[in-house]
Design an enzyme around this catalytic site. Structure first.
Site, mmCIF file in Angstrom:
data_model
loop_
_atom_site.group_PDB
_atom_site.id
_atom_site.type_symbol
_atom_site.label_atom_id
_atom_site.label_comp_id
_atom_site.label_asym_id
_atom_site.label_seq_id
_atom_site.Cartn_x
_atom_site.Cartn_y
_atom_site.Cartn_z
ATOM 1 N N THR A 1 -25.077 -10.008 12.507
ATOM 2 C CA THR A 1 -25.925 -9.673 11.358
ATOM 3 C C THR A 1 -25.086 -8.948 10.316
ATOM 4 O OG1 THR A 1 -27.813 -9.553 12.817
ATOM 5 C CG2 THR A 1 -28.039 -8.450 10.680
ATOM 6 N N CYS B 1 3.170 8.890 10.297
ATOM 7 C CA CYS B 1 2.726 10.066 11.067
ATOM 8 C C CYS B 1 1.217 10.199 11.081
ATOM 9 C CB CYS B 1 3.285 11.343 10.461
ATOM 10 S SG CYS B 1 5.045 11.424 10.576
ATOM 11 N N ASN C 1 0.800 -1.227 0.000
ATOM 12 C CA ASN C 1 0.000 0.000 0.000
ATOM 13 C C ASN C 1 0.832 1.275 0.000
ATOM 14 O OD1 ASN C 1 0.334 -1.413 2.634
ATOM 15 N ND2 ASN C 1 -0.279 0.561 3.455
HETATM 16 C C1 LIG Z 1 -2.691 -3.598 2.237
HETATM 17 C C2 LIG Z 1 -3.779 -3.208 3.179
HETATM 18 N N1 LIG Z 1 -4.212 -4.098 4.085
HETATM 19 C C3 LIG Z 1 -5.196 -3.810 4.940
HETATM 20 C C4 LIG Z 1 -5.793 -2.582 4.950
HETATM 21 C C5 LIG Z 1 -6.875 -2.291 5.927
HETATM 22 O O1 LIG Z 1 -8.114 -2.328 5.300
HETATM 23 P P1 LIG Z 1 -9.412 -1.642 5.959
HETATM 24 O O2 LIG Z 1 -9.162 -0.175 5.947
HETATM 25 O O3 LIG Z 1 -10.529 -2.063 5.071
HETATM 26 O O4 LIG Z 1 -9.546 -2.187 7.338
HETATM 27 C C6 LIG Z 1 -5.376 -1.613 4.025
HETATM 28 C C7 LIG Z 1 -5.996 -0.264 4.008
HETATM 29 O O5 LIG Z 1 -5.319 0.737 4.089
HETATM 30 C C8 LIG Z 1 -4.341 -1.931 3.116
HETATM 31 O O6 LIG Z 1 -3.891 -1.046 2.226
#
Ligand SMILES: Cc1ncc(COP(=O)(O)O)c(C=O)c1O
Length: 387
Positions: free
Chosen positions: A235, A323, A149
């Site tokens: 649910t 940060c 990410n």
């Molecule tokens: C690689 C990755 N894993 C997990 C998450 C977490 O997902 P969520 O925000 O749906 O809990 C993110 C979100 O930023 C992500 O980019």
């Protein structure tokens, strides 16, 4: 110029078609699909259709898709679920995972499980052979993300899962950043567990899913009801799930087209930034990076100051450091790829999406270099400290 949103890895705007599809489920179609009466039964086929759509994208039977509250829950459910089913053992993951994976593994390590964190080189790509070396006879799970990410690197999950399979170890991948953007058929990924979320693909927030391959030994994280075949009680978030099912159909339809449009946009942004800004480093492997993401480290300035200056110009990006989550620690991903802690603090992530245009990138390239120049002129850090 309208505000420019370049933070699609954080979240994406809800697609109008998705919102329209969800609205009846916030109104007249409010029934609980577990109820045998007509209010519940009216909802059921839509709920089943959404599950089928997600399953189709994964190339999996719908019975192996469990809806959750999002990527974080899916990661927790996968890793804790396998750990609780095993009782003890060793988990292999990498230094560049999302905190939802890393903190889950370190939490388990405090509870008596063992963990190994596979390093990555400066490219930010995991070497499958390092995963092989980390696997031990007591390894119960290998967890390696599909697309990172922060820097956008695409991991060789197929090769890694083959190594896990050879060793008889279940393989989990966090595909939150790749689902609906790259092919994520579970058999091609070789995955036993796959975490996905709706809000990265123009779907609603607070809904995701965990694919669980039949036969995977896993305990449910959330108990107390019979929903999701007792694998995730509570649910279901029906409007969210319906929206997720709608979002994936559109995402798949335009996946290749968006990819092809992002490639030249990324090139333009990378080249433009590199030409205009001295001492700039683009992070990640240029060949193995998903084209939405540009992580740029800019020496001698705090990421936060750049982010706020860009925000004043109507451009939304994110810092490459942690940060934003309230911590002053430099990003673990950037540190893992060898960016110095000081330079990591001066890193921005530009993440593009389906609405990003060449004109928007031109505007960024027009306003950002003067911001860097101005902030550098005020910076107490000299070039030698830029790291
Ligand atoms: C690689 C990755 N894993 C997990 C998450 C977490 O997902 P969520 O925000 O749906 O809990 C993110 C979100 O930023 C992500 O980019």
């Amino acid at each position: 110029m309208n505000p420019i949103y370049l933070d699609h890895n954080a979240t994406t705007p809800l697609r109008p078609e998705v919102r329209d599809r969800m609205i009846p489920f916030l109104g007249e179609l409010f029934g609980n699909p577990s109820s045998p009466h007509s209010f519940g039964q009216d909802v059921k086929p839509h709920f089943q259709e959404a599950r089928q759509r997600i399953a189709d994208q994964l190339g999996a039977p719908p019975s192996q898709v469990v809806f959750t509250s999002g990527g974080t829950e899916s990661d927790n459910a996968a890793i804790k679920g396998v750990a609780f089913a095993s009782g003890k053992g060793h988990i292999v993951t990498t230094l560049i995972e999302h905190p939802a994976v890393l903190q889950t593994v370190s939490w388990l390590a405090k509870k008596g499980f063992d963990a190994s964190y596979v390093p990555v080189g400066s490219s930010g790509v995991v070497d499958p052979e390092d995963v092989r070396k980390a696997i031990r006879p007591d390894t119960i799970l290998v967890s390696v993300m599909h697309v990172n990410n922060e820097i956008g690197t695409i991991q060789p999950v197929r090769e890694i899962s083959a190594i896990a399979r050879e060793a008889g170890v279940p393989f989990h991948t966090d595909a939150v950043q790749s689902f609906g953007k790259l092919p994520t058929r579970v058999d091609d990924l070789g995955a036993d567990l796959v975490s996905i979320a709706a809000h990265k693909i123009y779907g609603p927030k607070g809904v995701g899913a965990l694919y669980i391959r039949k036969g995977t030994r896993i305990e449910p994280l959330i108990i107390g009801g019979a929903q999701e075949k007792r694998r995730r009680s509570g649910t279901e978030n029906i409007p969210g799930i319906i929206g997720f099912g709608e979002a994936i159909v559109h995402a798949e339809r335009e996946r290749r087209e968006i990819f092809d449009r992002l490639v030249p946009l990324r090139k333009k942004l990378v080249e433009g930034l590199s030409e205009a800004i001295p001492e700039l480093r683009i992070n990640g492997d240029p060949e193995k990076t998903f084209p939405s993401t540009v992580s740029a480290s800019i020496g001698r300035i705090e990421g936060e100051s750049m982010l706020l200056s860009l925000d004043m110009e109507g451009i939304a990006v994110s810092t490459g450091s942690a940060c934003s989550s309230g911590s002053l620690e430099p990003s673990h991903v950037l540190v893992a790829i060898g960016v110095s802690p000081v330079l990591a603090q001066g890193t921005l992530r530009f993440s593009m999406g389906r609405g990003t245009t060449p004109e928007q990138i031109d505007y960024v390239l027009e306003v950002f270099p003067p911001i860097v120049e101005r902030l550098r002129a005020m910076s107490p850090l000299r070039a030698s400290q830029a790291g």
